[in-house]
Scaffold this active site. Structure first.
Site, short mmCIF file in Angstrom:
data_model
loop_
_atom_site.label_atom_id
_atom_site.label_comp_id
_atom_site.label_asym_id
_atom_site.label_seq_id
_atom_site.Cartn_x
_atom_site.Cartn_y
_atom_site.Cartn_z
N ARG A 210 2.62 1.94 0.83
CA ARG A 210 3.33 1.13 -0.17
C ARG A 210 2.34 0.74 -1.25
NH1 ARG A 210 3.89 -1.74 4.54
NH2 ARG A 210 2.18 -3.18 4.98
N SER B 48 -7.56 2.20 -3.66
CA SER B 48 -7.52 0.85 -3.09
C SER B 48 -6.10 0.36 -2.81
CB SER B 48 -8.23 -0.11 -4.04
OG SER B 48 -9.49 0.39 -4.35
N ASP C 22 -11.33 1.06 -0.69
CA ASP C 22 -12.50 0.36 -1.25
C ASP C 22 -13.26 -0.44 -0.20
OD1 ASP C 22 -10.34 -1.37 -1.14
OD2 ASP C 22 -10.64 -2.26 -3.11
C1 BGC Z 1 -4.76 -2.99 -0.90
C2 BGC Z 1 -5.98 -2.53 -0.15
C3 BGC Z 1 -7.24 -2.81 -0.95
C4 BGC Z 1 -7.27 -4.27 -1.38
C5 BGC Z 1 -8.50 -4.62 -2.19
C6 BGC Z 1 -4.92 -4.42 -1.38
O1 BGC Z 1 -3.85 -4.78 -2.18
O2 BGC Z 1 -3.62 -2.88 -0.10
O3 BGC Z 1 -5.90 -1.16 0.16
O4 BGC Z 1 -8.34 -2.52 -0.14
O5 BGC Z 1 -6.11 -4.56 -2.13
O6 BGC Z 1 -8.60 -3.84 -3.31
#
Ligand code: BGC
Length: 489
Positions: free
Chosen positions: A175, A160, A213
């Protein structure tokens, strides 16, 4: 408070009453009339930019290598590895068809030493959790793996964080977000590093897919949603972080060189927008002095600026920063007892010490004596504030929470308008997961209010169903790991 109160040692010049000051601060968080549609227009413009080219400032708009929507009839036994903001879950998922699934899971909290330590330790931590789970839930598999026999188990890895995918199971980290900070991991192929560790441990587990996710949520909702709803257009997360995924015709993803991927036969691909990075340059997002201060204290300073106004990791911290400011200006906590508690090592002065549950409790409290707010405050800070102070904190909490929910509607409306979904279908569905959406009071209704204020209007908004895709990230990862048409490379 027309002058400084007798028991305080802070000097306040030209003060206004606390209630008025609280209203002034709350107003800083209120979005002006007409703002939401302008923000939606800007969101669409920035998504189109992100689909055309990659730059460090634009929204990533990452092709996910997932195309098909599941039918609900998929079957199989798969492992899902689900790394979110706070936990790492390892699940065995049995897809039973007819929109049903069974899930057995083990949750490991990821301690801070791993989220901000070395890449090697972080990967070892993930592999330890996986190994423990397999030994417990699939001992026969582990035994066979030791002797080099048995089939490989297929796993879907929900990661995620923004990963620049180069195939269904490869991707380099763009990042970190949500407080993670393992600098040496940036630019590395995280699923492949984990795969190597699993191979070194001889676990006979194959990471067949890596998914965000939101992509998992989109697929899981399409798999499990009630039959009478329209197609699921967006998968969204409003939890520790925020993000969304939707399917886009590849012809519009002009940065994607299709000739490099002869195996891809479908015309659409799910895009992980990484909308947390909407408007990193603050062309349209509100920017109070508290937002600016919060941003300056984050590892990913000046990135994920939308997320920092919306998601669960940040709402408690925004409230804390306001309370510190109002305390230091002499508006709040002026009694001797309060001051005795508010030392530099108190919760008030500890960054990230309040999570979203604090503003949520204040926001939800409709009692005339604000009793649950008082209990929450006393539990966190060790003293009881005055009723006027509780009222002021409530007003500010409501403003922070409402702004979060209203901003959350912006990318949802943006994706629906961009895909012309409401022109194509009678009704459309949005799959959502995340604690803020699930637990923050009225979050759903506040999103609906805001959607109605965009060009979708009341009529358009009526055609949208939104539903929780519980365990979405795990189930979605399992669907992607199936050796079927869901994943497309
Ligand atoms: C991330 C995403 C993720 C989201 C929810 C964000 O900080 O960059 O990739 O889908 O959080 O979990």
């Amino acid at each position: 408070m027309s002058s400084h109160s007798a028991s305080s040692d802070r000097t306040v010049v030209d003060t206004v009453p606390l209630a008025q000051k609280a209203k002034e601060v709350a107003d800083l968080f209120n979005l002006p009339e007409g703002y939401l549609q302008k923000a939606v227009d800007e969101y669409i413009a920035q998504s189109v930019e992100g689909l055309a080219s990659d730059s460090s400032r634009t929204m990533p708009m990452i092709p996910s290598y997932v195309s098909h929507s599941p039918t609900g009839n998929e079957r199989g036994v798969l492992i899902a590895l689900d790394l979110g903001g706070t936990n790492f879950r390892v699940c065995a998922i049995t897809l039973e068809g007819q929109s049903k699934f069974k899930l057995v899971q083990e949750k490991c909290n990821v301690p801070n030493v791993y989220t901000t330590g070395s890449l090697k330790d972080f990967i070892s931590f993930l592999a330890d959790c996986i190994e423990k789970f397999l030994v417990k839930e699939h001992p026969e598999h582990v035994e066979q793996a030791k002797t080099g026999s048995g089939d490989k188990l297929r796993a879907g890895f929900t990661f995620s964080f923004p990963l620049n995918q180069t195939s269904a199971n490869n991707g380099t980290l763009i990042r970190w977000t949500k407080g993670y900070d393992i600098p040496e991991a940036v630019g590395k192929d995280i699923p492949q590093i984990l795969q190597k560790e699993l191979d070194d441990r001889n676990l006979n587990l194959y990471i067949a897919a890596v998914v965000n996710d939101t992509v998992g949520t989109l697929l899981a909702r399409a798999y499990t949603k009630p039959q009478n709803t329209g197609p699921t257009i967006v998968g969204a997360i409003f939890g520790t972080g925020t993000n969304g995924a939707y399917a886009e015709p590849l012809a519009e993803v002009t940065k994607f060189n299709r000739s490099m991927h002869p195996n891809i036969v479908d015309d659409d691909m799910v895009i992980n927008t990484e909308w947390g990075s909407f408007d990193n340059d603050l062309k349209i997002l509100p920017n109070t002095k508290y937002d600016a201060l919060l941003n300056s204290n984050t590892h990913n300073k000046d990135y994920h600026m939308f997320e920092k106004r919306v998601s669960g990791m940040f709402l408690g911290e925004l409230l804390r920063l306001v309370l510190v400011d109002l305390y230091e200006q002499g508006y709040l906590f002026t009694t001797k007892d309060a001051k005795a508690h508010l030392t530099k090592d108190s919760k008030l002065y500890t960054p990230w010490s309040l999570d979203t549950s604090t503003p949520a409790i204040f926001h939800a409290d409709t009692s005339s004596d604000l009793v649950s707010s008082r209990v929450e405050f006393e539990e966190k800070f060790g003293f009881v504030p005055t009723f006027e102070e509780l009222e002021a904190i409530k007003l500010i909490s409501v403003a922070i929470g409402t702004r979060s929910a209203h901003l959350s509607a912006v990318p949802i409306a943006g994706a629906l308008i961009q895909t012309k979904a409401l022109e194509k279908y009678e009704t459309v569905d949005i799959g959502i997961d995340g604690t803020v959406y699930e637990l923050y009071p009225n979050f759903h209704d506040m999103i609906v209010d805001a959607l109605e204020q965009t060009s979708l209007g009341k009529e358009g908004t009526k055609k949208i169903t939104m539903g929780i895709a519980k365990d979405g990230s795990g189930v979605g990862a399992a669907l992607c790991a199936l050796d079927t048409k869901v994943s497309c490379d």
